[in-house]
Enzyme design. Structure first.
Site, PDB file in Angstrom:
ATOM      1  N   LYS A  51       0.780  -1.236   0.000  1.00  0.00           N
ATOM      2  CA  LYS A  51       0.000   0.000   0.000  1.00  0.00           C
ATOM      3  C   LYS A  51       0.812   1.285   0.000  1.00  0.00           C
ATOM      4  O   LYS A  51       0.291   2.363   0.290  1.00  0.00           O
ATOM      5  CB  LYS A  51      -1.022   0.048   1.158  1.00  0.00           C
ATOM      6  CG  LYS A  51      -1.849  -1.197   1.341  1.00  0.00           C
ATOM      7  CD  LYS A  51      -2.295  -1.836   0.061  1.00  0.00           C
ATOM      8  CE  LYS A  51      -3.315  -1.057  -0.715  1.00  0.00           C
ATOM      9  NZ  LYS A  51      -3.562  -1.682  -2.054  1.00  0.00           N
ATOM     10  N   GLY A  53       2.073   2.600  -2.653  1.00  0.00           N
ATOM     11  CA  GLY A  53       2.029   3.222  -3.972  1.00  0.00           C
ATOM     12  C   GLY A  53       2.816   2.427  -5.002  1.00  0.00           C
ATOM     13  O   GLY A  53       3.340   2.986  -5.977  1.00  0.00           O
ATOM     14  N   HIS A 117       6.976  -7.352  -2.384  1.00  0.00           N
ATOM     15  CA  HIS A 117       6.711  -6.751  -1.071  1.00  0.00           C
ATOM     16  C   HIS A 117       7.634  -7.366  -0.023  1.00  0.00           C
ATOM     17  O   HIS A 117       7.433  -7.191   1.180  1.00  0.00           O
ATOM     18  CB  HIS A 117       5.256  -6.999  -0.642  1.00  0.00           C
ATOM     19  CG  HIS A 117       4.242  -6.181  -1.370  1.00  0.00           C
ATOM     20  ND1 HIS A 117       4.435  -4.854  -1.679  1.00  0.00           N
ATOM     21  CD2 HIS A 117       3.001  -6.491  -1.834  1.00  0.00           C
ATOM     22  CE1 HIS A 117       3.364  -4.392  -2.315  1.00  0.00           C
ATOM     23  NE2 HIS A 117       2.487  -5.363  -2.428  1.00  0.00           N
ATOM     24  N   SER A 147      -4.885   2.255   4.451  1.00  0.00           N
ATOM     25  CA  SER A 147      -5.007   1.730   3.092  1.00  0.00           C
ATOM     26  C   SER A 147      -5.014   0.193   3.096  1.00  0.00           C
ATOM     27  O   SER A 147      -5.804  -0.453   2.402  1.00  0.00           O
ATOM     28  CB  SER A 147      -3.848   2.255   2.242  1.00  0.00           C
ATOM     29  OG  SER A 147      -3.952   1.803   0.922  1.00  0.00           O
ATOM     30  N   LYS A 267      -8.375   6.450  -2.308  1.00  0.00           N
ATOM     31  CA  LYS A 267      -8.373   7.910  -2.086  1.00  0.00           C
ATOM     32  C   LYS A 267      -7.118   8.574  -2.642  1.00  0.00           C
ATOM     33  O   LYS A 267      -7.180   9.684  -3.139  1.00  0.00           O
ATOM     34  CB  LYS A 267      -8.487   8.222  -0.602  1.00  0.00           C
ATOM     35  CG  LYS A 267      -9.863   7.968  -0.044  1.00  0.00           C
ATOM     36  CD  LYS A 267     -10.131   8.825   1.168  1.00  0.00           C
ATOM     37  CE  LYS A 267     -11.546   8.589   1.664  1.00  0.00           C
ATOM     38  NZ  LYS A 267     -11.716   9.092   3.029  1.00  0.00           N
TER      39      LYS A 267
HETATM   40  P1  A3P Z   1      -5.244   4.517  -0.713  1.00  0.00           P
HETATM   41  O1  A3P Z   1      -5.834   3.211  -0.298  1.00  0.00           O
HETATM   42  O2  A3P Z   1      -4.820   5.341   0.469  1.00  0.00           O
HETATM   43  O3  A3P Z   1      -6.093   5.292  -1.653  1.00  0.00           O
HETATM   44  P2  A3P Z   1      -0.187  -0.176  -3.720  1.00  0.00           P
HETATM   45  O4  A3P Z   1      -0.160   0.017  -5.183  1.00  0.00           O
HETATM   46  O5  A3P Z   1       1.176  -0.270  -3.100  1.00  0.00           O
HETATM   47  O6  A3P Z   1      -1.085  -1.287  -3.317  1.00  0.00           O
HETATM   48  O7  A3P Z   1      -0.764   1.164  -3.067  1.00  0.00           O
HETATM   49  C1  A3P Z   1      -2.109   1.518  -3.234  1.00  0.00           C
HETATM   50  C2  A3P Z   1      -2.301   2.892  -2.643  1.00  0.00           C
HETATM   51  O8  A3P Z   1      -1.654   3.852  -3.504  1.00  0.00           O
HETATM   52  C3  A3P Z   1      -3.769   3.286  -2.584  1.00  0.00           C
HETATM   53  O9  A3P Z   1      -3.877   4.194  -1.485  1.00  0.00           O
HETATM   54  C4  A3P Z   1      -3.922   3.989  -3.926  1.00  0.00           C
HETATM   55  O10 A3P Z   1      -5.044   4.836  -3.992  1.00  0.00           O
HETATM   56  C5  A3P Z   1      -2.616   4.773  -3.961  1.00  0.00           C
HETATM   57  N1  A3P Z   1      -2.288   5.225  -5.320  1.00  0.00           N
HETATM   58  C6  A3P Z   1      -2.173   4.486  -6.435  1.00  0.00           C
HETATM   59  N2  A3P Z   1      -1.928   5.262  -7.507  1.00  0.00           N
HETATM   60  C7  A3P Z   1      -1.890   6.544  -7.045  1.00  0.00           C
HETATM   61  C8  A3P Z   1      -1.705   7.803  -7.675  1.00  0.00           C
HETATM   62  N3  A3P Z   1      -1.536   7.925  -8.988  1.00  0.00           N
HETATM   63  N4  A3P Z   1      -1.722   8.903  -6.887  1.00  0.00           N
HETATM   64  C9  A3P Z   1      -1.908   8.804  -5.569  1.00  0.00           C
HETATM   65  N5  A3P Z   1      -2.101   7.642  -4.917  1.00  0.00           N
HETATM   66  C10 A3P Z   1      -2.099   6.512  -5.644  1.00  0.00           C
END
Ligand code: A3P
Length: 304
Positions: A51, A53, A117, A147, A267
């Site tokens: 989570k 990003g 991960h 998240s 979000k």
């Molecule tokens: P949230 O759940 O807080 O919205 P991962 O890819 O490591 O699983 O992370 C997912 C998180 O990154 C989610 O957070 C997702 O919304 C956020 N995310 C993915 N792409 C994004 C972007 N372009 N800008 C901002 N946040 C992003």
């Protein structure tokens, strides 16, 4: 309204201790092959605690490397197949097994972009031996926790997160969340920057603050010089709203996720923890955080 393909019944993974780290079978079933994975010198590993990003960085790297030469990838191949999740074994749409090491081995692109991960001690040794470039993205603990909580609610192969308060305590405890303790993960990867020079450690909060600046830093690490036009296209493609609309990046093709419960692109903000943490939880968290995060060279922002 339902989102994505028809969902199947899945049994939620059971957590167990795996060499000191909590795991579910989905990530350990193929362990021998993961450990024996043969990295190539130009492979790029994207490493994160869940989570942070990961998908965002994955898309940026994919666009930087192949956005111009193979633009059709963007509309035809979901991001998790362009950037395979090394240790994962997942059911695919047709009921077959999607094994991360197989997908990575079958990539025809160069460089190969690979996601993990894994805590740093679990990374297959060939990545170090081949001196591969590694991009580690970290996100503050509070937003990572929120998240991850929503992600586990909607991912049918992950353990049920239970109610928010019990999840909050389990996350801080670090022993009963998949991939183990956030605190150990970010700290141990941070320590690795002292001994391994091909590691670029970046922060989700910096990306939110100034995506262009962070892409520039990434490019200088990777030795890439995109044109101004290319960079503009990338910046557009990786905006949260555009990734959320994009079926190749919003995980609507993955049958283990029920996006009606919570979207993958949820979000995308810094500070959503404020909508979840009670005042008492925040106080408890901050006290505990001070005890666990002793290395003051590693600083996270929980708001920007
Ligand atoms: P949230 O759940 O807080 O919205 P991962 O890819 O490591 O699983 O992370 C997912 C998180 O990154 C989610 O957070 C997702 O919304 C956020 N995310 C993915 N792409 C994004 C972007 N372009 N800008 C901002 N946040 C992003």
């Amino acid at each position: 309204m339902s989102v994505g393909p028809k969902k199947m019944e899945f049994s939620r993974g059971e957590l167990f201790d795996f060499h000191g780290v909590a795991m579910v079978e989905q990530f350990t079933k193929n362990w021998e092959k993961v450990q024996d994975f043969q990295a190539r010198p130009d492979d790029i590993l994207i490493a994160t605690y869940p989570k942070a990003g990961t998908t965002w960085v994955s898309l940026i790297l994919d666009l930087l490397h192949f956005g111009q030469t193979a633009p059709e990838r963007q509309t035809s191949i979901p991001i998790h197949l362009r950037v395979p999740f090394l240790e994962s074994t997942l059911l695919s749409k047709d009921g077959g097994l999607n094994v991360g090491t197989d997908v990575a081995e079958n990539l025809t692109t160069s460089p190969r972009l690979i996601k993990t991960h894994c805590p740093v001690q679990f990374v297959p040794k060939s990545f170090w031996e081949q001196n591969c470039k590694i991009v580690y993205m970290a996100r503050n603990a509070k937003d990572s926790m929120v998240s991850f909580f929503h992600f586990e609610r909607m991912t049918m192969t992950q353990p049920d997160p239970g109610d928010w308060n019990s999840y909050f305590h389990r996350f801080m405890e670090g022993k009963i969340v998949v991939f183990g303790s956030w605190y150990d993960h970010v700290n141990n990867w941070w320590k690795k920057t002292q001994t391994y020079s091909e590691l670029h450690y970046m922060f989700y909060e910096d990306m939110i603050e100034d995506t262009g600046r962070e892409i520039d830093k990434l490019c200088s690490f990777l030795g890439l010089t995109p044109s101004a036009k290319e960079k503009k296209q990338i910046m557009y493609g990786v905006q949260f709203d555009n990734m959320k609309k994009n079926d190749m990046t919003n995980y609507s093709t993955v049958i283990t996720m029920d996006l009606n419960i919570s979207p993958f692109m949820r979000k995308g903000k810094v500070g959503d923890w404020k909508n979840h943490f009670t005042v008492a939880q925040n106080e408890e968290f901050v006290e505990d955080y001070k005890k666990k995060m002793k290395d003051h060279t590693l600083q996270f922002r929980t708001e920007i």
